[in-house]
Design an enzyme around this catalytic site. Structure first.
Site, PDB file in Angstrom:
ATOM      1  N   ARG A 177       0.865  -1.183   0.000  1.00  0.00           N
ATOM      2  CA  ARG A 177       0.000   0.000   0.000  1.00  0.00           C
ATOM      3  C   ARG A 177       0.898   1.227   0.000  1.00  0.00           C
ATOM      4  NH1 ARG A 177      -2.451   0.234   5.317  1.00  0.00           N
ATOM      5  NH2 ARG A 177      -1.027   1.922   5.723  1.00  0.00           N
ATOM      6  N   HIS A 194      -3.377   4.265   5.096  1.00  0.00           N
ATOM      7  CA  HIS A 194      -4.557   3.391   5.176  1.00  0.00           C
ATOM      8  C   HIS A 194      -5.788   4.092   4.601  1.00  0.00           C
ATOM      9  CE1 HIS A 194      -7.820   1.026   6.797  1.00  0.00           C
ATOM     10  NE2 HIS A 194      -8.164   1.990   7.634  1.00  0.00           N
ATOM     11  N   TYR A 248       4.491   4.556  11.296  1.00  0.00           N
ATOM     12  CA  TYR A 248       4.772   3.115  11.410  1.00  0.00           C
ATOM     13  C   TYR A 248       5.635   2.542  10.284  1.00  0.00           C
ATOM     14  CZ  TYR A 248       0.496   3.063   8.491  1.00  0.00           C
ATOM     15  OH  TYR A 248      -0.444   3.291   7.523  1.00  0.00           O
TER      16      TYR A 248
END
Lengths: 378, 322
Positions: free
Chosen positions: A274, A278, A287
Site C-alpha cells: 500500500r 490506510h 509506522y
C-alpha cells in the site's frame, strides 16, 4: 513387520492406531510456491496475449488516475474517506477482469477500484465512502456485493452465494477480496472452511499490502505466508506477485476456471504494497520509513507493465497517451459527478428498515416529517 | 410444540423449493432437540444441511444464499451458541435491506432455542431477546403455544425480512389439541393476543412465561383478582394497540419475562404502557423478570425464573396506595 511380530510385542504398551483414521489428502499439491509467482520480466512473459495486456494497461492507468482523483476529492471534502489502492491496482483490476458477467464480486471497503473495473460507475462505487447511507447501486444488477466495512465478514457471504448458485445449477463463481489484516478474523477461517467442505466455487483473494492500518504482517501472523493457510482447510494456496498484473490475471483465471469446473475454492495471496496511508485519515509515517516505500516504488504495477509492453512493442507513446487521455476523461466525469451535491431525503431513513414499516417507525417518521416542515416554514 | 415446528418447516420446504434448513446437527441427527427430524431424509442433504460447527459461518453463508434468492432457515442450537454469529446478524443480516435501499432484502429465519427451565448447564439457558430487539432491521417473534409454533414459524419463513425466531425450550414438549392435518391459518407477525380475558389487571408476557402467567391468573381468582393475560407473540414489531387497549380496560399492568429486568424488553414495554395509559393507570406498571445475573445453575434456576408466587406477590402490590 507388524507390531504383533515384534519381539516382546505381547507386552508392548503401544496400542493399535485408532480406528477410522485416514489422512484425506497429500498436502503437498496444496502448498504455495516458496516465491510469489511472476510473469513480467521473466521468460513467461513471452506468451503474453497482447490484446489482453493492452486492456490491462489501460485499466491500470485508469485505476491509478481513479485513485488520485478519489484522494483529491477527500481533500476537497467531497468524499468523507478514501482507502487508497495506489500500488495495488494490479490486484484490483485482475480481480474484475477474470470474472464472467454472471459471476459475483465481493469487495471489501478498499476495493471500489475492482468494482469500477467491473463496470460500476465510479460515483456509484464511492457512494458509501462519500458518507451516504446506502450502497449506491443494486448489487444484483451488477453482481457486486455491497462494500463490506466489517473485516472478512463478506467472505462467508461469497461462499453462501456460490453454494446457492451451484445448488440451482447455475454457472456462477464468487470472488471475494480481503486484506492481510482480515485473514486474522474468525469469519475468514469459517468462510474458507465452509467453502472447502462444500467445494463451493469461490476464489479468495488476499491482498497482502503489508499493513493492517499500522500493524505489519509479522505481527499479524506467524504463518510462512498467508497462502499457506489454505492447506489446513484442504484447498490450494497460491502465492503471486500482486504488482504483476500478468501473473495476477493468470493465477486468478486458473482459480476461477477450477472453481467453475467444480474443483472447489482456491486461496490466493497477492503480495503487494500500500503506497499511501490506510485512508486519508491515517499518518503512515508513524509506522513505516521512506526507504521501504521507495523500494516498492521501483516495483510499481503500472511501470512494470508499461516497461514490458513498450519493450515488446505492444504499446507505444501514442497508445500510452491515448490511455492517459481516456483516464483523464474518466477522472473529469468522476469529479463532476462528485461535485454535484447528492440528493438526500431524510425520510429515506425510515423507508428501508423493514419491508413493511412498523408502527414505531411510522410514528418516528411522522415526528421527523413534522420537524422538517417546521424548519421549512421557519 | 416440537412437532409443530418440524411440520412448519416441512410444509414450507414442500411448498417452496427455495427454503433451505441449515445448522449444526440438523441433518442426520434431526437436531439436538429433534426439531429438524426427518427433513434431510425427505428433502435431501442439500435442502437440510449439516454445516461445519461455526455460527458466524452458518449465518454468513445463509446471507450469501439469501442474496442469491434462497430462503435459509438457520438453527442456532442453543441461545448462547448464537453469540459468535452476532456480527453477521447485526452488521449484515439486519442492515442489508437498508443499505441497499430495499434492493437486497434477506429473508432469513434464525431459529434460536432460548430460555431455561430444562435443567441445562451453563451457556444453554440464556434469554437473549433484549440483544435482538435492540437491533433495528430484525423481527423478533416467540411462540408460546403449539398452534403459534406452527403459524409463526410459517409466517417467519414467508417473511421477506430476517426474523429471529425464539423457541422456548421448555415448551418443546408441551402438548395441545393441535391437529397437524389441518393447521390454523398463518396469523402473520406482529399481532398480540389476549389469551385470557380479565378485568382487574393485565399480565403482559410472551414465550415460556405464558403458561406461568395463565396459571397465576387462575390462582389469583382465589385472591379476588380477575387477571387478563396478553401474549405478545412478537416483540418486534410490538403490538402496542392490543397491549394499550387491555391496560386501559384493566387499569393495572405487570410485565413478566425470564430475561433480566435491567434493559430487558419489560423496561421498554412498561415505559410504552406508562406513556400511553398514564391517566388510566391505578398503579405503576410493575415487572416480574429473571434476576440480573448470569443464568444460574440448574440447582438454583427455580429461584431465578419468574414463578406463580412471585407473579402473585407483584399483582398484590398493584393495590397501590401513595
Amino acid at each position: 513387520m507388524t507390531v504383533q511380530e515384534l519381539p516382546g510385542a505381547g507386552a508392548s504398551h503401544r496400542s493399535t492406531p485408532p480406528p477410522a483414521w485416514s489422512p484425506r489428502t497429500d498436502a503437498a499439491p496444496l502448498l504455495p510456491d516458496p516465491e510469489p509467482y511472476r510473469v513480467l520480466g521473466t521468460e513467461a512473459a513471452d506468451r503474453l496475449d497482447p490484446e489482453l495486456m493492452r486492456r490491462c494497461y489501460a485499466e491500470l492507468v485508469r485505476g491509478r488516475r481513479y485513485n488520485a482523483q478519489a484522494t483529491a476529492l477527500t481533500k476537497q471534502g467531497r468524499l468523507a474517506v478514501y482507502p487508497s489502492t495506489v500500488g495495488q491496482e494490479a490486484c484490483e483490476i485482475a480481480a474484475a477482469l477474470v470474472l464472467e458477467e454472471q459471476d459475483w464480486l465481493f469487495p471489501s471497503y478498499r476495493d471500489t477500484l475492482a468494482a469500477v473495473a467491473r463496470g460500476l460507475d465510479p460515483v456509484q462505487a464511492l457512494t458509501l465512502l462519500r458518507g451516504d447511507w446506502h450502497t449506491g447501486y443494486d448489487p444484483r444488477e451488477h453482481r457486486i456485493a455491497p462494500l463490506s466495512t466489517p473485516l472478512a465478514t463478506q467472505l462467508p457471504h461469497a461462499v453462501g452465494l456460490a453454494h446457492a448458485a451451484r445448488l440451482r445449477g447455475d454457472d456462477v463463481v464468487a470472488l471475494a477480496m480481503v486484506g492481510d489484516g482480515g485473514t486474522s478474523e474468525g469469519d475468514f477461517h469459517e468462510a474458507l472452511n465452509f467453502a472447502a467442505v462444500w467445494q463451493a466455487p469461490v476464489v479468495f483473494l488476499v491482498q497482502n499490502n503489508g499493513f493492517a492500518i499500522s500493524v505489519p504482517l509479522a505481527k499479524q501472523t506467524a504463518a510462512p505466508t498467508l497462502a499457506h493457510k489454505a492447506v489446513g482447510y484442504g484447498m490450494p494456496g497460491r502465492l503471486v506477485d500482486g504488482n504483476d498484473i500478468a501473473a495476477m490475471h493468470e493465477v486468478l483465471t486458473e482459480a476461477v476456471r477450477r472453481a467453475r469446473a467444480g474443483g472447489g475454492p482456491t486461496l490466493i495471496e497477492a503480495v503487494t504494497y500500500r503506497m499511501e496511508a490506510h485512508t486519508n485519515a491515517d499518518d503512515a509515517t508513524r509506522y513505516r520509513g521512506d526507504a521501504e516505500v521507495e523500494a516498492w516504488k521501483a516495483h510499481d504495477p503500472v511501470d512494470l507493465l508499461e516497461r514490458e509492453l513498450t519493450a515488446r512493442g505492444i504499446i507505444d507513446e501514442t497508445a500510452i497517451q491515448a490511455v492517459r487521455d481516456d483516464a483523464e476523461t474518466m477522472a473529469a466525469a468522476l469529479r463532476e459527478g462528485m461535485n454535484a451535491d447528492p440528493v438526500v431525503d431524510p425520510m429515506d431513513l425510515f423507508a428501508h428498515v423493514y419491508a413493511e414499516q412498523t408502527d414505531r417507525l411510522r410514528e418516528q417518521a411522522a415526528m421527523l416529517r413534522a420537524e422538517l416542515e417546521a424548519e421549512d416554514q421557519a | 410444540m416440537a412437532q409443530a415446528l418440524t411440520r412448519a418447516m416441512r410444509d414450507a420446504m414442500a411448498e417452496d423449493p427455495t427454503v433451505h434448513v441449515m445448522g449444526e446437527d440438523v441433518g442426520t441427527l434431526g437436531g439436538v432437540f429433534r426439531i429438524t427430524d426427518g427433513l434431510a431424509k425427505e428433502f435431501g442433504e442439500e435442502r437440510c444441511t449439516d454445516t461445519p460447527l461455526a455460527e458466524a459461518g452458518i449465518l454468513g453463508a445463509a446471507v450469501g444464499m439469501a442474496m442469491y434468492g434462497l430462503r435459509p432457515v438457520v438453527e442456532m442450537q442453543f441461545d448462547a451458541f448464537a453469540y459468535p454469529a452476532f456480527e453477521q446478524l447485526i452488521s449484515h443480516v439486519a442492515k442489508m435491506r437498508n443499505r441497499t435501499r430495499g434492493a437486497m432484502p434477506l429473508p432469513i429465519t434464525i431459529r434460536v432455542p432460548y430460555g431455561g427451565g430444562i435443567g441445562g448447564v451453563e451457556h444453554h439457558c440464556d434469554s437473549s431477546e433484549a440483544y435482538y430487539v435492540a437491533t433495528p432491521g430484525l423481527h423478533v417473534v416467540t411462540p408460546a403455544t403449539v398452534e403459534d409454533a406452527y403459524g409463526l414459524l410459517r409466517a417467519s419463513i414467508a417473511s421477506d425480512d430476517p426474523v429471529v425466531f425464539l423457541e422456548p425450550k421448555r415448551l418443546y414438549w408441551s402438548k395441545a389439541d393441535w391437529r397437524p392435518e389441518a393447521p390454523a391459518a398463518v396469523p402473520g407477525i406482529g399481532k398480540a393476543l389476549v389469551r385470557r380475558a380479565g378485568t382487574s389487571a393485565t399480565l403482559i408476557t410472551y414465550g415460556p412465561s405464558l403458561p406461568v402467567c395463565l396459571e397465576a391468573a387462575e390462582a389469583a381468582r382465589e385472591e379476588g383478582w380477575d387477571l387478563e393475560v396478553v401474549d405478545l407473540r412478537s416483540l418486534v414489531p410490538f403490538d402496542e394497540q392490543t397491549v394499550v387497549e387491555s391496560v386501559r380496560r384493566t387499569g393495572r399492568a405487570v410485565v413478566v419475562h425470564e430475561a433480566g429486568g435491567f434493559g430487558g424488553p419489560g423496561a421498554e414495554i412498561a415505559a410504552r404502557v406508562t406513556e400511553r395509559c398514564f391517566h388510566h393507570l391505578e398503579a405503576p406498571v410493575l415487572r416480574v423478570t429473571g434476576f440480573d445475573i448470569p443464568y444460574p445453575p440448574p440447582m438454583l434456576e427455580k429461584h431465578h425464573l419468574p414463578g406463580v408466587d412471585r407473579i402473585l406477590d407483584t399483582v398484590a402490590r398493584l393495590q397501590w396506595e401513595n
